[in-house]
Design a protein around this motif. Structure first.
Motif, PDB file in Angstrom:
ATOM      1  N   GLY A 218      36.344 105.900  31.637  1.00 34.73           N
ATOM      2  CA  GLY A 218      36.581 107.039  32.502  1.00 34.73           C
ATOM      3  C   GLY A 218      35.820 106.921  33.806  1.00 34.73           C
ATOM      4  N   THR A 219      35.708 108.046  34.510  1.00 37.43           N
ATOM      5  CA  THR A 219      34.979 108.059  35.780  1.00 37.43           C
ATOM      6  C   THR A 219      33.788 108.990  35.649  1.00 37.43           C
ATOM      7  OG1 THR A 219      37.057 107.721  36.969  1.00 37.43           O
ATOM      8  CG2 THR A 219      35.151 108.463  38.264  1.00 37.43           C
ATOM      9  N   PRO A 220      32.627 108.497  35.290  1.00 42.10           N
ATOM     10  CA  PRO A 220      31.446 109.351  35.089  1.00 42.10           C
ATOM     11  C   PRO A 220      30.915 109.891  36.412  1.00 42.10           C
ATOM     12  CG  PRO A 220      30.841 107.040  34.885  1.00 42.10           C
ATOM     13  CD  PRO A 220      32.337 107.063  35.026  1.00 42.10           C
ATOM     14  N   ASP A 221      30.223 111.014  36.339  1.00 45.21           N
ATOM     15  CA  ASP A 221      29.591 111.602  37.514  1.00 45.21           C
ATOM     16  C   ASP A 221      28.285 110.901  37.853  1.00 45.21           C
ATOM     17  OD1 ASP A 221      31.598 113.516  37.524  1.00 45.21           O
ATOM     18  OD2 ASP A 221      30.443 114.937  36.318  1.00 45.21           O
ATOM     19  N   GLN A 222      27.660 110.270  36.861  1.00 47.25           N
ATOM     20  CA  GLN A 222      26.341 109.683  37.033  1.00 47.25           C
ATOM     21  C   GLN A 222      26.366 108.226  36.592  1.00 47.25           C
ATOM     22  OE1 GLN A 222      23.245 112.012  35.127  1.00 47.25           O
ATOM     23  NE2 GLN A 222      24.609 113.783  34.975  1.00 47.25           N
ATOM     24  N   ASN A 223      25.445 107.453  37.132  1.00 51.05           N
ATOM     25  CA  ASN A 223      25.330 106.083  36.640  1.00 51.05           C
ATOM     26  C   ASN A 223      24.675 106.098  35.260  1.00 51.05           C
ATOM     27  OD1 ASN A 223      22.502 106.202  36.955  1.00 51.05           O
ATOM     28  ND2 ASN A 223      22.582 105.298  38.997  1.00 51.05           N
ATOM     29  N   TRP A 224      24.631 104.952  34.630  1.00 48.00           N
ATOM     30  CA  TRP A 224      24.162 104.890  33.233  1.00 48.00           C
ATOM     31  C   TRP A 224      22.675 105.212  33.124  1.00 48.00           C
ATOM     32  CZ3 TRP A 224      25.897 105.836  28.875  1.00 48.00           C
ATOM     33  CH2 TRP A 224      25.284 105.400  27.690  1.00 48.00           C
ATOM     34  N   ASP A 225      21.873 104.825  34.127  1.00 45.13           N
ATOM     35  CA  ASP A 225      20.453 105.173  34.106  1.00 45.13           C
ATOM     36  C   ASP A 225      20.266 106.686  33.999  1.00 45.13           C
ATOM     37  OD1 ASP A 225      19.797 102.554  34.316  1.00 45.13           O
ATOM     38  OD2 ASP A 225      18.955 102.665  36.345  1.00 45.13           O
ATOM     39  N   HIS A 226      20.972 107.413  34.840  1.00 44.74           N
ATOM     40  CA  HIS A 226      20.812 108.867  34.855  1.00 44.74           C
ATOM     41  C   HIS A 226      21.370 109.510  33.589  1.00 44.74           C
ATOM     42  CE1 HIS A 226      20.515 108.910  39.539  1.00 44.74           C
ATOM     43  NE2 HIS A 226      19.342 108.667  38.971  1.00 44.74           N
ATOM     44  N   THR A 227      22.427 108.918  33.052  1.00 43.87           N
ATOM     45  CA  THR A 227      22.975 109.455  31.809  1.00 43.87           C
ATOM     46  C   THR A 227      21.965 109.307  30.671  1.00 43.87           C
ATOM     47  OG1 THR A 227      25.236 108.952  32.485  1.00 43.87           O
ATOM     48  CG2 THR A 227      24.839 109.253  30.127  1.00 43.87           C
ATOM     49  N   LEU A 228      21.327 108.126  30.589  1.00 43.64           N
ATOM     50  CA  LEU A 228      20.295 107.933  29.567  1.00 43.64           C
ATOM     51  C   LEU A 228      19.103 108.863  29.794  1.00 43.64           C
ATOM     52  CD1 LEU A 228      20.120 104.074  28.908  1.00 43.64           C
ATOM     53  CD2 LEU A 228      20.985 105.866  27.406  1.00 43.64           C
ATOM     54  N   ASP A 229      18.730 109.053  31.067  1.00 46.19           N
ATOM     55  CA  ASP A 229      17.635 109.981  31.367  1.00 46.19           C
ATOM     56  C   ASP A 229      17.957 111.388  30.869  1.00 46.19           C
ATOM     57  OD1 ASP A 229      16.093 108.059  32.530  1.00 46.19           O
ATOM     58  OD2 ASP A 229      16.594 108.592  34.603  1.00 46.19           O
ATOM     59  N   MET A 230      19.198 111.789  31.045  1.00 44.08           N
ATOM     60  CA  MET A 230      19.609 113.125  30.631  1.00 44.08           C
ATOM     61  C   MET A 230      19.510 113.267  29.106  1.00 44.08           C
ATOM     62  SD  MET A 230      23.143 115.096  31.542  1.00 44.08           S
ATOM     63  CE  MET A 230      23.270 116.874  31.335  1.00 44.08           C
ATOM     64  N   VAL A 231      20.009 112.292  28.378  1.00 38.51           N
ATOM     65  CA  VAL A 231      19.932 112.352  26.919  1.00 38.51           C
ATOM     66  C   VAL A 231      18.476 112.311  26.461  1.00 38.51           C
ATOM     67  CG1 VAL A 231      20.576 111.191  24.769  1.00 38.51           C
ATOM     68  CG2 VAL A 231      22.206 111.309  26.654  1.00 38.51           C
ATOM     69  N   SER A 232      17.670 111.504  27.142  1.00 42.14           N
ATOM     70  CA  SER A 232      16.254 111.417  26.790  1.00 42.14           C
ATOM     71  C   SER A 232      15.544 112.756  27.009  1.00 42.14           C
ATOM     72  CB  SER A 232      15.580 110.318  27.624  1.00 42.14           C
ATOM     73  OG  SER A 232      14.210 110.230  27.312  1.00 42.14           O
ATOM     74  N   THR A 233      15.868 113.419  28.132  1.00 42.26           N
ATOM     75  CA  THR A 233      15.278 114.729  28.396  1.00 42.26           C
ATOM     76  C   THR A 233      15.684 115.741  27.339  1.00 42.26           C
ATOM     77  OG1 THR A 233      15.252 114.299  30.771  1.00 42.26           O
ATOM     78  CG2 THR A 233      15.076 116.594  30.078  1.00 42.26           C
ATOM     79  N   LEU A 234      16.965 115.725  26.970  1.00 40.42           N
ATOM     80  CA  LEU A 234      17.439 116.611  25.912  1.00 40.42           C
ATOM     81  C   LEU A 234      16.717 116.336  24.601  1.00 40.42           C
ATOM     82  CD1 LEU A 234      21.275 116.539  26.616  1.00 40.42           C
ATOM     83  CD2 LEU A 234      19.846 118.577  26.631  1.00 40.42           C
ATOM     84  N   ALA A 235      16.475 115.066  24.303  1.00 43.50           N
ATOM     85  CA  ALA A 235      15.771 114.710  23.066  1.00 43.50           C
ATOM     86  C   ALA A 235      14.351 115.254  23.085  1.00 43.50           C
ATOM     87  CB  ALA A 235      15.766 113.192  22.889  1.00 43.50           C
ATOM     88  N   ASN A 236      13.698 115.200  24.250  1.00 46.62           N
ATOM     89  CA  ASN A 236      12.345 115.752  24.354  1.00 46.62           C
ATOM     90  C   ASN A 236      12.352 117.266  24.145  1.00 46.62           C
ATOM     91  OD1 ASN A 236      11.076 113.307  24.821  1.00 46.62           O
ATOM     92  ND2 ASN A 236      11.339 113.429  27.047  1.00 46.62           N
ATOM     93  N   TRP A 237      13.335 117.947  24.715  1.00 45.31           N
ATOM     94  CA  TRP A 237      13.476 119.385  24.474  1.00 45.31           C
ATOM     95  C   TRP A 237      13.582 119.672  22.984  1.00 45.31           C
ATOM     96  CZ3 TRP A 237      17.754 121.560  28.253  1.00 45.31           C
ATOM     97  CH2 TRP A 237      17.296 121.474  29.569  1.00 45.31           C
ATOM     98  N   GLU A 238      14.487 118.927  22.351  1.00 45.44           N
ATOM     99  CA  GLU A 238      14.778 119.175  20.937  1.00 45.44           C
ATOM    100  C   GLU A 238      13.543 118.931  20.074  1.00 45.44           C
ATOM    101  OE1 GLU A 238      17.154 120.453  17.842  1.00 45.44           O
ATOM    102  OE2 GLU A 238      17.490 120.540  20.005  1.00 45.44           O
ATOM    103  N   ASN A 239      12.789 117.902  20.394  1.00 50.46           N
ATOM    104  CA  ASN A 239      11.589 117.589  19.618  1.00 50.46           C
ATOM    105  C   ASN A 239      10.558 118.712  19.675  1.00 50.46           C
ATOM    106  OD1 ASN A 239      12.621 115.119  18.847  1.00 50.46           O
ATOM    107  ND2 ASN A 239      11.610 113.986  20.506  1.00 50.46           N
TER     108      ASN A 239
END
Length: 341
Positions: A218-239
């Protein structure tokens, strides 16, 4: 935490090859979405129970206050006629509530939500990602916090806001009812957390869409670095929410128990309250002050109520025995009260 791998294709570029850690990122984001959805449902259930319990208590407390006013007025009027000064009302009420409403007070104390359990949800990182992801997540976050109207954008899945307890005002609570008053403020704090969980849910769904855009061509809004950063931030929230999750499970049951205790509580009549007021007042007398019981206005009134013996001559020993009986009554009534955890 997910490590960040550079994506040489840059932002907005599709690829048929899954980028590094794509499966792990997708699985983590989907797990977070499920946890956030479940958490929102629990908060909604907690708020519903809190509203029902507090509304029921407020209605019964109004009846209690009316009956208390009648009972206290009668008590203080008799003391005035007997030349005695009334004890502090709040002090006496504390004893009476301990005898007649201890189950309600203890149930409220058991349902209090520890402030520490919700501390993680009020940190600054709950309101924004880093600069690289804030633009992509802000629309969804705002929609989740406020509830969207109209047609949402393809990447924003609005969530209706979770209503909090409907009661907002406080009575002038005495110390004896403090746990109920505190419970209301705790319930309101839990309801205020719902938008944060809506923000987490919206961002988890956005992160899932971004990962899939990268893996499915597809056509993502963000590059892969930023996508991983977003998931990582969410994981920190969840923890940081394990303490909240443990408490919300326990307090769901405790809030239901408080609601049931309020519904089962029979508001004592003015006559019943007045008897307990007199017992509490008599229990505070000693061998010197119990002479007040020999004042005609007081003695006649309490004899008619059955709190003093109907004797021709009311001796000092009769006074002492009456005080001892009142202390025993108060001790028995309050000792059976459940102890807040």
């Amino acid at each position: 935490m997910l490590s960040v791998q550079r994506d040489p294709t840059g932002p907005g570029t599709s690829t048929s090859t899954a980028p590094p850690l794509a499966d792990a990122a997708l699985q983590r984001a989907e797990t977070i979405r499920g946890a956030a959805s479940a958490r929102l449902l629990k908060v909604a259930a907690y708020n519903e129970r809190a509203s029902a319990a507090i509304d029921a208590f407020r209605a019964k407390r109004s009846d209690y206050d009316r009956n208390w006013g009648q009972a206290w007025g009668q008590h203080s009027g008799v003391l005035t006629r007997g030349g005695q000064q009334a004890a502090t009302q709040n002090l006496i009420e504390g004893v009476v509530v301990g005898a007649l409403a201890s189950v309600v007070v203890a149930a409220a104390a058991a349902a209090l939500f520890p402030a520490a359990a919700g501390a993680a949800i009020f940190t600054g990182t709950w309101w924004a990602f880093n600069a690289g992801t804030a633009v992509g997540s802000s629309v969804v976050g705002t929609a989740a916090m406020t509830g969207m109207s109209g047609d949402p954008s393809p990447n924003s899945l609005g969530r209706p806001s979770v209503p909090g307890p409907t009661t907002g005002e406080h009575d002038a609570e005495t110390d004896t009812w403090r746990s109920v008053s505190t419970l209301e403020s705790h319930a309101r704090a839990v309801s205020n957390a719902a938008p944060r969980f809506g923000l987490e849910l919206g961002n988890a769904e956005y992160a899932i869409a971004q990962v899939r855009a990268h893996t499915d061509g597809g056509t993502p809004d963000q590059n892969w670095d930023h996508t991983l950063d977003m998931v990582s931030t969410l994981a920190n929230w969840e923890n940081g929410l394990s303490g909240f999750d443990t408490e919300i499970d326990a307090k769901l049951a405790a809030m239901a128990a408080f609601r049931d205790a309020v519904n089962a509580w029979e508001v004592p009549s003015a006559t019943r309250l007045e008897r307990e007021i007199w017992y509490a007042w008599m229990a505070r007398l000693d061998d010197t002050t119990d002479e007040a019981l020999d004042q005609d206005a007081i003695q006649d009134y309490l004899t008619a109520m059955g709190l003093l013996p109907d004797v021709f001559y009311f001796s000092d020993n009769d006074q002492h025995r009456a005080v001892a009986a009142a202390r025993a009554h108060v001790a028995q009534a309050t000792s059976s009260a459940p102890t807040p955890p």
